[in-house]
Scaffold this motif. Structure first.
Motif, mmCIF file in Angstrom:
data_model
loop_
_atom_site.group_PDB
_atom_site.id
_atom_site.type_symbol
_atom_site.label_atom_id
_atom_site.label_comp_id
_atom_site.label_asym_id
_atom_site.label_seq_id
_atom_site.Cartn_x
_atom_site.Cartn_y
_atom_site.Cartn_z
ATOM 1 N N LYS A 111 0.829 -1.208 0.000
ATOM 2 C CA LYS A 111 0.000 0.000 0.000
ATOM 3 C C LYS A 111 0.864 1.261 0.000
ATOM 4 O O LYS A 111 0.555 2.236 -0.696
ATOM 5 C CB LYS A 111 -0.922 -0.009 1.223
ATOM 6 C CG LYS A 111 -1.933 1.123 1.212
ATOM 7 C CD LYS A 111 -2.932 1.008 2.351
ATOM 8 C CE LYS A 111 -3.936 2.157 2.262
ATOM 9 N NZ LYS A 111 -4.918 2.134 3.360
ATOM 10 N N LEU A 112 1.948 1.238 0.771
ATOM 11 C CA LEU A 112 2.861 2.381 0.809
ATOM 12 C C LEU A 112 3.473 2.631 -0.561
ATOM 13 O O LEU A 112 3.539 3.783 -1.027
ATOM 14 C CB LEU A 112 3.964 2.128 1.842
ATOM 15 C CG LEU A 112 5.081 3.173 1.902
ATOM 16 C CD1 LEU A 112 4.527 4.533 2.334
ATOM 17 C CD2 LEU A 112 6.183 2.726 2.847
ATOM 18 N N ALA A 115 0.881 3.952 -3.144
ATOM 19 C CA ALA A 115 0.456 5.325 -2.877
ATOM 20 C C ALA A 115 1.386 6.343 -3.537
ATOM 21 O O ALA A 115 1.010 7.499 -3.734
ATOM 22 C CB ALA A 115 0.396 5.567 -1.372
ATOM 23 N N ARG A 116 2.586 5.911 -3.893
ATOM 24 C CA ARG A 116 3.557 6.824 -4.506
ATOM 25 C C ARG A 116 3.544 6.762 -6.022
ATOM 26 O O ARG A 116 4.318 7.438 -6.677
ATOM 27 C CB ARG A 116 4.965 6.496 -3.990
ATOM 28 C CG ARG A 116 5.110 6.720 -2.491
ATOM 29 C CD ARG A 116 6.492 6.338 -2.000
ATOM 30 N NE ARG A 116 6.635 6.600 -0.564
ATOM 31 C CZ ARG A 116 7.710 6.300 0.147
ATOM 32 N NH1 ARG A 116 8.740 5.726 -0.441
ATOM 33 N NH2 ARG A 116 7.753 6.574 1.439
ATOM 34 N N LYS A 122 -3.172 4.701 -7.370
ATOM 35 C CA LYS A 122 -4.411 5.050 -6.669
ATOM 36 C C LYS A 122 -5.527 4.055 -6.970
ATOM 37 O O LYS A 122 -6.322 3.710 -6.100
ATOM 38 C CB LYS A 122 -4.830 6.468 -7.036
ATOM 39 C CG LYS A 122 -3.904 7.544 -6.485
ATOM 40 C CD LYS A 122 -4.408 8.942 -6.814
ATOM 41 C CE LYS A 122 -3.487 10.000 -6.225
ATOM 42 N NZ LYS A 122 -3.958 11.376 -6.541
ATOM 43 N N GLN A 129 -6.677 -2.283 0.152
ATOM 44 C CA GLN A 129 -7.252 -2.014 1.470
ATOM 45 C C GLN A 129 -8.101 -3.171 2.002
ATOM 46 O O GLN A 129 -8.017 -3.500 3.186
ATOM 47 C CB GLN A 129 -8.067 -0.721 1.453
ATOM 48 C CG GLN A 129 -8.559 -0.293 2.838
ATOM 49 C CD GLN A 129 -7.418 -0.075 3.810
ATOM 50 O OE1 GLN A 129 -6.445 0.606 3.505
ATOM 51 N NE2 GLN A 129 -7.532 -0.658 5.011
ATOM 52 N N ALA A 167 2.046 1.224 11.873
ATOM 53 C CA ALA A 167 1.963 1.572 10.455
ATOM 54 C C ALA A 167 0.524 1.528 9.974
ATOM 55 O O ALA A 167 0.091 2.375 9.177
ATOM 56 C CB ALA A 167 2.832 0.612 9.639
ATOM 57 N N SER A 170 -1.219 4.585 10.967
ATOM 58 C CA SER A 170 -0.745 5.735 10.216
ATOM 59 C C SER A 170 -1.261 5.756 8.789
ATOM 60 O O SER A 170 -1.640 6.808 8.262
ATOM 61 C CB SER A 170 0.792 5.736 10.208
ATOM 62 O OG SER A 170 1.298 6.744 9.370
ATOM 63 N N ARG A 171 -1.294 4.569 8.137
ATOM 64 C CA ARG A 171 -1.623 4.567 6.701
ATOM 65 C C ARG A 171 -2.467 3.376 6.256
ATOM 66 O O ARG A 171 -2.690 3.198 5.060
ATOM 67 C CB ARG A 171 -0.335 4.597 5.881
ATOM 68 C CG ARG A 171 0.604 3.427 6.134
ATOM 69 C CD ARG A 171 1.783 3.453 5.187
ATOM 70 N NE ARG A 171 2.652 2.297 5.326
ATOM 71 C CZ ARG A 171 3.795 2.297 5.988
ATOM 72 N NH1 ARG A 171 4.207 3.403 6.589
ATOM 73 N NH2 ARG A 171 4.538 1.202 6.051
ATOM 74 N N GLY A 172 -2.925 2.544 7.198
ATOM 75 C CA GLY A 172 -3.597 1.322 6.809
ATOM 76 C C GLY A 172 -5.046 1.208 7.213
ATOM 77 O O GLY A 172 -5.640 0.132 7.107
ATOM 78 N N TYR A 206 5.428 7.128 13.961
ATOM 79 C CA TYR A 206 4.296 6.222 14.114
ATOM 80 C C TYR A 206 3.737 6.123 15.521
ATOM 81 O O TYR A 206 2.699 5.504 15.717
ATOM 82 C CB TYR A 206 4.686 4.823 13.616
ATOM 83 C CG TYR A 206 5.133 4.816 12.182
ATOM 84 C CD1 TYR A 206 4.258 5.173 11.162
ATOM 85 C CD2 TYR A 206 6.434 4.474 11.838
ATOM 86 C CE1 TYR A 206 4.666 5.181 9.841
ATOM 87 C CE2 TYR A 206 6.857 4.476 10.517
ATOM 88 C CZ TYR A 206 5.967 4.828 9.512
ATOM 89 O OH TYR A 206 6.374 4.837 8.211
#
Length: 207
Positions: A111-112, A115-116, A122, A129, A167, A170-172, A206
């Motif tokens: 996923k990280l 995202a870049r 996207k 997810q 993590a 933060s982003r999941g 984090y």
């Protein structure tokens, strides 16, 4: 003395926490990420060929990989934070010790990375997810049954699970909808040993 080759904002924060919990003496050698690529600096290759963190050096014995380091520290500390004596708890301990990197981290890392990536990334994220959610739902159901991953007491399995769940928050997609997991994270962050490791480790996004 143990030297921890510690990369900012990385898995090696768990090693510092583990050492603080065990009360083992250690020194920290800090490394900063490349500001553009966010990769580890080339200096880490002088410590271990993979050039990754965490790595520890215990009087000339160099050990890489968080799980291997954690198991080494349990042994060095005469079994403290190791597997509980009860068989079912010991099995849970081993499961979560390996689950952290073997099952939980791969979709989070994917996923990280996605995202870049513009456009394609996207679109792909929408498919990643649900994979993460399967893990988060499973973890929530387990932590709703017991205070720590292996049972009634904190173990090295909890240390291993800290980074993937930090993590995830933060982003999941980990949030208050999974209260048992959030309560576990808050409990971890309130521990004096965790706070001490955080103060010594430097920047960490984090916690």
């Amino acid at each position: 003395m143990i030297t921890v080759h510690h990369l900012e904002n990385s898995r090696s924060q768990r090693v510092l926490w583990m050492l603080e919990e065990l009360g083992l003496p250690y020194a920290i050698k800090r490394y900063e990420r490349n500001k553009k690529t966010m990769l580890a600096p080339p200096e880490l290759r002088q410590v271990h060929p993979l050039g990754k963190s965490p790595v520890i050096d215990d009087d000339g014995l160099v050990i890489a990989e968080t799980g291997a380091i954690v198991e080494y520290l349990v042994e060095k500390a005469d079994g403290r934070l190791g597997p509980p004596s009860h068989r079912d708890s010991a099995l849970r301990y081993r499961f979560w010790l390996h689950y952290a990197e073997g099952s939980m981290m791969p979709p989070l890392l994917l996923k990280l990375v996605l995202a870049r990536i513009p456009l394609f990334g996207k679109a792909a994220l929408k498919r990643i997810q649900p994979m993460v959610d399967v893990h988060l739902d499973y973890i929530e159901s387990e932590l709703a049954q017991r205070p720590w991953f292996a049972g009634d007491e904190m173990t090295a399995a909890d240390v291993m699970m800290s980074f993937p769940l930090e993590a995830a928050r933060s982003r999941g997609g980990l949030d208050a909808a999974r209260p048992a997991t959030i309560a576990w994270l808050d409990k971890v962050h309130a521990r004096p040993a965790y706070k001490s490791a955080l103060a010594k480790g430097g920047p960490y996004s984090y916690a």
